[in-house]
Each structure stands twice: as C-alpha cells, then as structure tokens.
Design an enzyme around this catalytic site. Structure first.
Site, PDB file in Angstrom:
ATOM      1  N   ARG A   1      20.595-160.680  74.725  1.00  0.00           N
ATOM      2  CA  ARG A   1      19.917-159.610  74.749  1.00  0.00           C
ATOM      3  C   ARG A   1      19.711-158.939  73.628  1.00  0.00           C
ATOM      4  O   ARG A   1      18.727-159.368  73.215  1.00  0.00           O
ATOM      5  CB  ARG A   1      20.971-158.731  76.474  1.00  0.00           C
TER       6      ARG A   1
ATOM      7  N   TYR B   1      18.001-144.748 113.371  1.00  0.00           N
ATOM      8  CA  TYR B   1      16.356-146.004 113.467  1.00  0.00           C
ATOM      9  C   TYR B   1      17.093-147.432 113.624  1.00  0.00           C
ATOM     10  O   TYR B   1      18.765-148.157 113.656  1.00  0.00           O
ATOM     11  CB  TYR B   1      15.780-146.053 111.816  1.00  0.00           C
TER      12      TYR B   1
ATOM     13  N   LYS C   1      27.703-144.432  78.808  1.00  0.00           N
ATOM     14  CA  LYS C   1      26.059-144.621  79.198  1.00  0.00           C
ATOM     15  C   LYS C   1      25.530-143.420  80.285  1.00  0.00           C
ATOM     16  O   LYS C   1      26.438-143.741  81.194  1.00  0.00           O
ATOM     17  CB  LYS C   1      25.756-145.261  78.766  1.00  0.00           C
TER      18      LYS C   1
ATOM     19  N   MET D   1      18.548-141.086 105.119  1.00  0.00           N
ATOM     20  CA  MET D   1      17.973-140.685 103.745  1.00  0.00           C
ATOM     21  C   MET D   1      19.345-139.864 103.140  1.00  0.00           C
ATOM     22  O   MET D   1      20.118-139.519 102.992  1.00  0.00           O
ATOM     23  CB  MET D   1      16.785-140.244 103.497  1.00  0.00           C
TER      24      MET D   1
HETATM   25  C1  LIG Z   1      28.340-150.639  78.864  1.00  0.00           C
HETATM   26  C2  LIG Z   1      28.501-151.561  77.781  1.00  0.00           C
HETATM   27  C3  LIG Z   1      30.467-151.508  77.858  1.00  0.00           C
HETATM   28  C4  LIG Z   1      30.465-151.191  78.717  1.00  0.00           C
HETATM   29  O1  LIG Z   1      30.340-152.376  79.565  1.00  0.00           O
HETATM   30  P1  LIG Z   1      31.602-152.660  81.104  1.00  0.00           P
HETATM   31  O2  LIG Z   1      31.284-153.934  81.642  1.00  0.00           O
HETATM   32  O3  LIG Z   1      31.144-150.894  82.224  1.00  0.00           O
HETATM   33  O4  LIG Z   1      32.642-151.921  80.600  1.00  0.00           O
HETATM   34  C5  LIG Z   1      30.544-152.516  76.634  1.00  0.00           C
HETATM   35  N1  LIG Z   1      29.504-153.075  75.736  1.00  0.00           N
HETATM   36  C6  LIG Z   1      28.128-152.739  75.467  1.00  0.00           C
HETATM   37  C7  LIG Z   1      27.805-153.184  74.413  1.00  0.00           C
HETATM   38  C8  LIG Z   1      27.543-152.225  77.188  1.00  0.00           C
HETATM   39  O5  LIG Z   1      26.117-152.254  76.524  1.00  0.00           O
END
Ligand SMILES: *Cc1c(COP(=O)(O)O)cnc(C)c1O
Length: 343
Positions: free
Chosen positions: A129, A243, A35, A292
C-alpha cells in the site's frame, strides 16, 4: 431533544483501553490513531482524552484532519499518514513542527528535504500500500527521520506467515536508516509480542473497543446508543413487518418501532435477531428489515410505551460477524444524525 438518537461515547473507556494497550506495548511508547474523526467518535475529544491519559503520538490520514484538530499542546506529535504531496506543502508548513508527514514515496522525501524539517517515513514491507521499498532507502540520505514506520497486513491473524516476514524485512530495511524511533504495530500487532513493539505502537481500533477477540476480551465498549419508540403496534399471527414483508408473525406480538435506521449505521445486512434493544432490562430482538430511519423490535416481553427511550445495542464484533461489515466500517459509519454525548 425530540426523537433524535443519542450516541454516548465513554471517554473513561477510551482512556482505559489506551492504558491496557500501553501496558501490552511494554517499554514502547503508545500512540493513538485518530484518523477519520477518531474512527467516527470525535478526533478532538479522543485527542483530549488520550493526551490526559499520557499519549503523545497521534495519527491522522489527511492534512485537513490535522488542521481541524486546532492548536496542539506542547509535547504533542501528530503524524499525517498520507505524507506530503505537492498540494499539501502550504498546509503542512502552516501547521508548524508539531505536525509531521509520514513520507511514503521518493518524490515526497525529495520535496520534504527542502524544508529542512524532520519527518516520519513509512516503509513498505509487504503490504503493498503506502511506503518506500527496499530500493528507495538511499533517498533518505540527508533527511532527519523522526519515526520510521511500517504497517502489518495480517496482524489480526497471529499465525499468518506475513507477520514474521514483515518483521524480518522491517529490521533489514531499517538497519541503515538513522531513525530516532521505529514503529510497526497497530492494535492487533501489539498482541503479536515484544518483537513487534519497537519504540512506538500505533493502536486505533482497540482504543474504541474493537479488534480481534483475544485483545477485545479485555477492552471496554466505548459506544452506547439510545433512541425513541415512535409507535407501539399489536400484531396478529400472519401479520408481516416492514419492506418486503420479510417477517411474518407466528403468534400475537407487541412491536416497537424505533427511530434509528441504516442512515445511523445499522447495516441492512443485519439479520433479524442479530440486533437487539434493551427496555426495562428485557432484550428485544430486531424483526423485519432495517429501513433508513426506522427499526422494528419484538417488544412482547417489555412494558414499553410510545415516546419511551430505549438502549439499542451496538455490539461491534457481533454486528460485524452478522453483517459481514468490518468493525472499522461499522464505527466510521455511525452517521451524523446522533446527538453526541461524551461522558
Ligand atoms: C489506521 C492505522 C493504524 C491503526 O490500526 P488499527 O488496526 O485500527 O489498530 C496503525 N497504523 C497505520 C499506518 C494505520 O493506517
């Protein structure tokens, strides 16, 4: 390539990390969370790399991420963690049976059952969640559940009591569901032991070289960064840098001004000294505030000239500790100005 920074992504390291997590997953199949564009490193490239390494189960959050991956090879399974909302159905059906939603509400389950297709399902076991609760299990009647999931809230704290509690709840909630497979563990969850592995594990951060220290010690770093020295300066004692004039030179120094900044993922919260670059095998510490597009390093001990390319360290765990920003946020925050180079 003028002064554009380069982000080098080591595909061999990603594959090695997956194999290590797969070995640690015992007899469970090992998937891959890709993702957010493969945690910022390129979902398509990570997919191709891990497909060759032997991964078959992949995870994205959005249907747009699934569509962007394009056609998948025969035998690949891509699960969409945000499930099937009313507005997702056209996209979901157009993508074909290799892509399945991870259904997480009763309304999504009812909607998906009308397609007659199998789906994955997420159970909530205490994360609060996404996921069906204990009172929602009845709605699964009539759905073919491919993989039944839950997700751990505290896997990076092995002794946290919620780990065992979530495991116990998952077992109890899964019992009446005729799912082909169960899955509970993310990267850190794999390290909790065989009880948490079930039929499939879902590592993400570990593939990219991050995670809690026990796992990380055996994982390989994936990201390499390089940038150009735009200017060399000589500082006299009392001269200030950047800065806020935060840094004051205590002695004569040579300063390298490098074309990389917080727009490229270096959080301003990184204190001077918490970031380094390497030139000629000499480590040069960050001085002054990160701006930046620019960072300044104490290059007194390195022989450097305007126009040289330098390797800037991207130490996930170190930078996370020094900036208070999670390893996950640092990875996905690398930004879009790099020339990406896969090797
Ligand atoms: C993002 C995610 C993972 C992976 O988690 P990591 O901590 O990056 O290994 C696994 N299961 C779900 C449901 C996730 O949203």
């Amino acid at each position: 390539m003028p002064s554009q920074p380069t982000l080098t992504i080591d595909r061999t390291a990603i594959a090695d990390n997956w194999r290590l997590l797969a070995a640690a997953s015992g007899s469970a199949a090992t998937g891959a969370a890709i993702k957010a564009d493969g945690y910022g490193l390129g979902a398509r490239e990570v997919f191709d790399t891990l497909w060759k390494a032997g991964a078959r189960d992949f995870f994205v959050a959005h249907w747009s991420e699934a569509a962007a991956l394009g056609p998948l090879p025969e035998g690949a399974r891509l699960a969409v963690l945000h499930g099937a909302g009313a507005d997702d159905m056209d996209a979901a059906l157009a993508l074909g049976p290799k892509v399945v939603p991870v259904l997480s509400t009763p309304a999504q389950v009812v909607r998906w059952k009308q397609t007659g297709r199998p789906a994955d399902v997420m159970l909530d076991t205490g994360f609060n969640r996404l996921g069906l609760g204990p009172g929602d299990i009845g709605v699964l009647e009539g759905l073919e559940v491919a993989t039944l999931h839950s997700h751990l809230a505290c896997a990076d704290e092995p002794l946290h009591p919620l780990n065992a509690l979530q495991l116990e709840r998952f077992r109890a909630m899964a019992l009446p569901v005729p799912a082909a497979r169960l899955a509970l563990a993310n990267s850190a969850g794999i390290g909790l032991g065989a009880d948490w592995h079930f039929g499939l594990t879902r590592p993400g951060i570990g593939l990219y070289g991050g995670g809690p220290s026990a796992e990380r010690s055996r994982l390989r770093a994936v990201v390499g960064l390089a940038a150009t020295v735009l200017q060399m300066r000589k500082l006299q004692p009392g001269d200030t840098v950047g800065y806020g004039a935060d840094f004051v030179a205590a002695r004569p120094m040579r300063l390298a001004v490098v074309a990389l900044g917080y727009a490229d993922g270096f959080r301003r919260a990184l204190a001077p000294g918490a970031a380094c670059m390497t030139a000629d095998g000499v480590r040069c510490a960050l001085v002054g505030r990160i701006s930046m597009d620019l960072m300044t390093f104490d290059a007194s001990a390195a022989s450097l000239a305007e126009g040289d390319r330098v390797a800037v360290e991207f130490d996930l765990a170190g930078h996370a500790a020094a900036s208070g920003v999670s390893q996950y946020e640092l990875l996905v925050g690398l930004g879009h100005r790099y020339a990406r180079c896969y090797r």
